[in-house]
Design a protein around this motif. Structure first.
Motif, PDB file in Angstrom:
ATOM      1  N   ALA A 303       1.747   9.678   2.432  1.00  0.00           N
ATOM      2  CA  ALA A 303       1.537   9.099   1.037  1.00  0.00           C
ATOM      3  C   ALA A 303       0.156   8.233   0.901  1.00  0.00           C
ATOM      4  O   ALA A 303      -0.520   8.290  -0.020  1.00  0.00           O
ATOM      5  CB  ALA A 303       2.784   8.325   0.810  1.00  0.00           C
ATOM      6  N   ALA A 304      -0.071   7.428   2.047  1.00  0.00           N
ATOM      7  CA  ALA A 304      -1.226   6.490   1.966  1.00  0.00           C
ATOM      8  C   ALA A 304      -2.457   7.547   2.139  1.00  0.00           C
ATOM      9  O   ALA A 304      -3.333   7.463   1.149  1.00  0.00           O
ATOM     10  CB  ALA A 304      -1.174   5.789   3.154  1.00  0.00           C
ATOM     11  N   SER A 305      -2.455   8.654   2.845  1.00  0.00           N
ATOM     12  CA  SER A 305      -3.779   9.513   2.752  1.00  0.00           C
ATOM     13  C   SER A 305      -3.593  10.150   1.534  1.00  0.00           C
ATOM     14  O   SER A 305      -4.912  10.427   0.904  1.00  0.00           O
ATOM     15  CB  SER A 305      -3.648  10.676   3.925  1.00  0.00           C
ATOM     16  N   ALA A 306      -2.660  10.513   0.952  1.00  0.00           N
ATOM     17  CA  ALA A 306      -2.934  11.475  -0.326  1.00  0.00           C
ATOM     18  C   ALA A 306      -2.897  10.433  -1.595  1.00  0.00           C
ATOM     19  O   ALA A 306      -2.781  10.850  -2.740  1.00  0.00           O
ATOM     20  CB  ALA A 306      -1.315  12.251  -0.624  1.00  0.00           C
ATOM     21  N   GLY A 307      -2.773   9.054  -1.394  1.00  0.00           N
ATOM     22  CA  GLY A 307      -3.060   8.238  -2.191  1.00  0.00           C
ATOM     23  C   GLY A 307      -1.871   8.038  -3.293  1.00  0.00           C
ATOM     24  O   GLY A 307      -1.923   7.901  -4.513  1.00  0.00           O
ATOM     25  N   ARG A 308      -0.607   8.496  -2.764  1.00  0.00           N
ATOM     26  CA  ARG A 308       0.562   8.233  -3.665  1.00  0.00           C
ATOM     27  C   ARG A 308       1.556   7.111  -3.592  1.00  0.00           C
ATOM     28  O   ARG A 308       2.300   6.961  -2.776  1.00  0.00           O
ATOM     29  CB  ARG A 308       1.403   9.677  -3.190  1.00  0.00           C
ATOM     30  N   ALA A 309       1.262   6.211  -4.466  1.00  0.00           N
ATOM     31  CA  ALA A 309       2.030   4.837  -4.487  1.00  0.00           C
ATOM     32  C   ALA A 309       3.384   4.779  -4.271  1.00  0.00           C
ATOM     33  O   ALA A 309       4.081   4.036  -3.932  1.00  0.00           O
ATOM     34  CB  ALA A 309       1.372   3.823  -5.141  1.00  0.00           C
ATOM     35  N   GLU A 310       3.802   5.859  -5.146  1.00  0.00           N
ATOM     36  CA  GLU A 310       5.334   6.083  -5.420  1.00  0.00           C
ATOM     37  C   GLU A 310       6.042   6.410  -4.268  1.00  0.00           C
ATOM     38  O   GLU A 310       7.227   6.097  -4.207  1.00  0.00           O
ATOM     39  CB  GLU A 310       5.442   7.176  -6.504  1.00  0.00           C
ATOM     40  N   PHE A 311       5.384   6.502  -3.197  1.00  0.00           N
ATOM     41  CA  PHE A 311       6.030   7.129  -1.713  1.00  0.00           C
ATOM     42  C   PHE A 311       5.727   5.930  -0.755  1.00  0.00           C
ATOM     43  O   PHE A 311       6.172   5.830   0.292  1.00  0.00           O
ATOM     44  CB  PHE A 311       5.765   8.239  -1.270  1.00  0.00           C
ATOM     45  N   LEU A 312       4.994   4.815  -1.015  1.00  0.00           N
ATOM     46  CA  LEU A 312       4.467   3.851  -0.016  1.00  0.00           C
ATOM     47  C   LEU A 312       5.319   2.460  -0.392  1.00  0.00           C
ATOM     48  O   LEU A 312       5.901   2.258  -1.154  1.00  0.00           O
ATOM     49  CB  LEU A 312       3.208   3.392  -0.613  1.00  0.00           C
ATOM     50  N   SER A 313       5.649   1.952   0.802  1.00  0.00           N
ATOM     51  CA  SER A 313       6.151   0.415   0.743  1.00  0.00           C
ATOM     52  C   SER A 313       5.035  -0.415   0.174  1.00  0.00           C
ATOM     53  O   SER A 313       4.074  -0.774   0.786  1.00  0.00           O
ATOM     54  CB  SER A 313       6.833   0.126   2.143  1.00  0.00           C
ATOM     55  N   LEU A 314       5.465  -0.958  -0.921  1.00  0.00           N
ATOM     56  CA  LEU A 314       4.524  -1.781  -1.658  1.00  0.00           C
ATOM     57  C   LEU A 314       5.095  -3.236  -1.450  1.00  0.00           C
ATOM     58  O   LEU A 314       5.410  -3.766  -2.512  1.00  0.00           O
ATOM     59  CB  LEU A 314       4.409  -1.500  -3.027  1.00  0.00           C
ATOM     60  N   TRP A 315       5.236  -3.881  -0.394  1.00  0.00           N
ATOM     61  CA  TRP A 315       5.710  -5.137  -0.370  1.00  0.00           C
ATOM     62  C   TRP A 315       4.882  -6.116  -0.944  1.00  0.00           C
ATOM     63  O   TRP A 315       3.669  -6.178  -1.117  1.00  0.00           O
ATOM     64  CB  TRP A 315       5.673  -5.584   1.435  1.00  0.00           C
ATOM     65  N   ALA A 316       5.666  -6.777  -1.698  1.00  0.00           N
ATOM     66  CA  ALA A 316       5.231  -7.971  -2.747  1.00  0.00           C
ATOM     67  C   ALA A 316       6.470  -8.877  -3.075  1.00  0.00           C
ATOM     68  O   ALA A 316       7.490  -8.603  -3.405  1.00  0.00           O
ATOM     69  CB  ALA A 316       4.528  -7.441  -3.810  1.00  0.00           C
ATOM     70  N   GLY A 317       5.908 -10.030  -3.458  1.00  0.00           N
ATOM     71  CA  GLY A 317       6.781 -11.085  -3.558  1.00  0.00           C
ATOM     72  C   GLY A 317       6.852 -11.165  -5.401  1.00  0.00           C
ATOM     73  O   GLY A 317       6.003 -10.489  -6.148  1.00  0.00           O
ATOM     74  N   GLU A 318       7.861 -12.009  -5.829  1.00  0.00           N
ATOM     75  CA  GLU A 318       7.989 -12.122  -7.204  1.00  0.00           C
ATOM     76  C   GLU A 318       6.976 -12.602  -7.982  1.00  0.00           C
ATOM     77  O   GLU A 318       6.713 -12.465  -9.069  1.00  0.00           O
ATOM     78  CB  GLU A 318       9.177 -13.045  -7.399  1.00  0.00           C
ATOM     79  N   GLY A 319       5.679 -13.226  -7.256  1.00  0.00           N
ATOM     80  CA  GLY A 319       4.514 -13.537  -7.924  1.00  0.00           C
ATOM     81  C   GLY A 319       3.536 -12.587  -8.057  1.00  0.00           C
ATOM     82  O   GLY A 319       2.342 -12.808  -8.466  1.00  0.00           O
ATOM     83  N   ALA A 320       3.846 -11.477  -7.909  1.00  0.00           N
ATOM     84  CA  ALA A 320       2.711 -10.329  -7.563  1.00  0.00           C
ATOM     85  C   ALA A 320       1.840 -10.163  -8.880  1.00  0.00           C
ATOM     86  O   ALA A 320       0.728 -10.020  -8.971  1.00  0.00           O
ATOM     87  CB  ALA A 320       3.343  -8.940  -7.327  1.00  0.00           C
ATOM     88  N   HIS A 321       2.586 -10.180 -10.003  1.00  0.00           N
ATOM     89  CA  HIS A 321       1.577 -10.119 -11.115  1.00  0.00           C
ATOM     90  C   HIS A 321       0.798 -11.286 -11.317  1.00  0.00           C
ATOM     91  O   HIS A 321      -0.145 -11.197 -12.537  1.00  0.00           O
ATOM     92  CB  HIS A 321       2.575 -10.013 -12.365  1.00  0.00           C
TER      93      HIS A 321
END
Ligand SMILES: Cc1cc2nc3c(=O)[nH]c(=O)nc-3n(C[C@H](O)[C@H](O)[C@H](O)COP(=O)(O)O)c2cc1C
Length: 338
Positions: A303-321
């Motif tokens: 997924a990382a090579s294909a640029g597909r964020a829907e299959f990646l672990s996108l670790w982030a805290g509640e303050g991400a925005h």
């Protein structure tokens, strides 16, 4: 200037969180340390040789102190054939979309902790921090004899007490808003970061490092007022120029709205906070950690090579925005305007 800052020679009471799996590069750690904070390398997924190389790279960029971080291992969990079949079945349709064969459980699902730890002792970092458990007495003694400051991770007061009894020098109090894996091992309270900081500071006679959802100068101030000696920020540094965060991961962070994160076991089998996506929605029968982590690695790599964020672990805290792009030193300046 508190005793922990003094001992480490910090000008800024901020720890850039260790972020295993790519984001915490030597360049990021060195930039934060050089600017007066404490940079960290999340080394949990590095081989001993990669760990030595990464530490050497930090030292070529700065002579300031930095932290190395590992995950304390637990015994490989026993699973039934039916459980493996269910976890595989959940991943098969996602694999098909990336034209990958069905996943198989690899023999080796984690790095050799003993060998990683040997490398840490050789590197002699100013700070060693760990998560997911308690460190053995011999390991603690070897680090402290070498002059390394040892930091454990607690998600609740009982874990903080256990770490203090083991002899750590400081405790990370990780609130429920934190990005990435829950760092404890016992009863996870998913506590409010400031409330947990206060409670841990009262319970143990050790410096406390507040972590979870702390994204700006007001948050940092509030955590210090709650009794923290330092504040550990991960998500705030994910979009730093020097971070190793992949392009699709950066785009997903830039688009994040309030409430975009969720707690999931889908990627690794261990509870972690990240941006919700197809994997967090569709993978419902994960194996226990670290087996699921091994099982989902091919999907994440493809997924990382294909640029597909829907299959990646996108670790982030509640303050991400509330995060932003910029040089690490500028982000550090937002957190601690001098
Ligand atoms: C991408 C990412 C990876 C992380 N990896 C680690 C790690 O390897 N070791 C660790 O102790 N903590 C890790 N954490 C947790 C952080 O230490 C810290 O608790 C968390 O980032 C604080 O919350 P925040 O992200 O809201 O700042 C990670 C966090 C993120 C966002």
């Amino acid at each position: 200037m508190n005793p922990l800052m003094q001992r480490l020679g910090l000008r800024v009471p901020i720890v850039q969180a260790p972020m295993a799996g790519g984001p915490s590069t030597p360049e990021l750690a060195a930039a934060v340390s050089q600017a007066g904070g404490l940079g960290s390398l999340g080394a949990a997924y590095l081989t001993p040789a990669q760990l030595r190389e990464a530490a050497g790279a930090v030292r070529r960029l700065t002579d300031r102190p930095f932290a190395l971080n590992l995950f304390v291992p637990e015994p490989r969990p026993a699973v039934t054939e039916e459980e493996v079949a269910a976890a595989v079945a959940d991943l098969v349709p996602l694999h098909a979309e990336l034209e990958l064969p069905p996943p198989a459980l690899p023999e080796r699902v984690r790095e050799d902790f003993e060998a990683q730890f040997e490398a840490v002792l050789e590197v002699k970092p100013a700070v060693f921090s760990f998560a997911f458990g308690r460190l053995g007495r011999p390991e603690m003694a070897a680090l402290q004899a070498a002059g390394t400051l040892v930091i454990g991770t607690a998600t609740g007061v009982e874990e903080a007490r256990a770490l203090a009894a083991d002899g750590v020098d400081a405790v990370v109090a990780q609130g429920g808003a934190a990005g990435g894996h829950r760092g404890g091992w016992g009863q996870d309270e998913l506590a409010d970061t400031l409330a947990l900081t206060r409670a841990v500071a009262e319970a143990v006679a050790l410096p406390v490092i507040a972590a979870g959802g702390l994204m700006n100068a007001a948050d940092v101030r509030a955590a210090l007022d709650a009794g923290a000696s330092l504040v550990q920020c991960g998500t705030a540094f994910l979009r730093a120029t020097e971070a190793g965060t992949s392009a699709p991961y950066r785009s997903a962070l830039a688009a994040a709205q309030p409430g975009a994160t969720t707690l999931t076991r889908a990627f690794s089998g261990r509870l972690a906070r990240g941006l919700a996506n197809r994997v967090t929605a569709e993978v419902g029968r994960p194996l226990p950690y670290p087996l699921q982590n091994g099982l989902t690695r091919p999907l994440r790599t493809a997924a990382a090579s294909a640029g597909r964020a829907e299959f990646l672990s996108l670790w982030a805290g509640e303050g991400a925005h509330r995060g932003r792009e910029g040089k690490a030193a500028e982000i550090l300046g937002d957190l601690w305007p001098e």
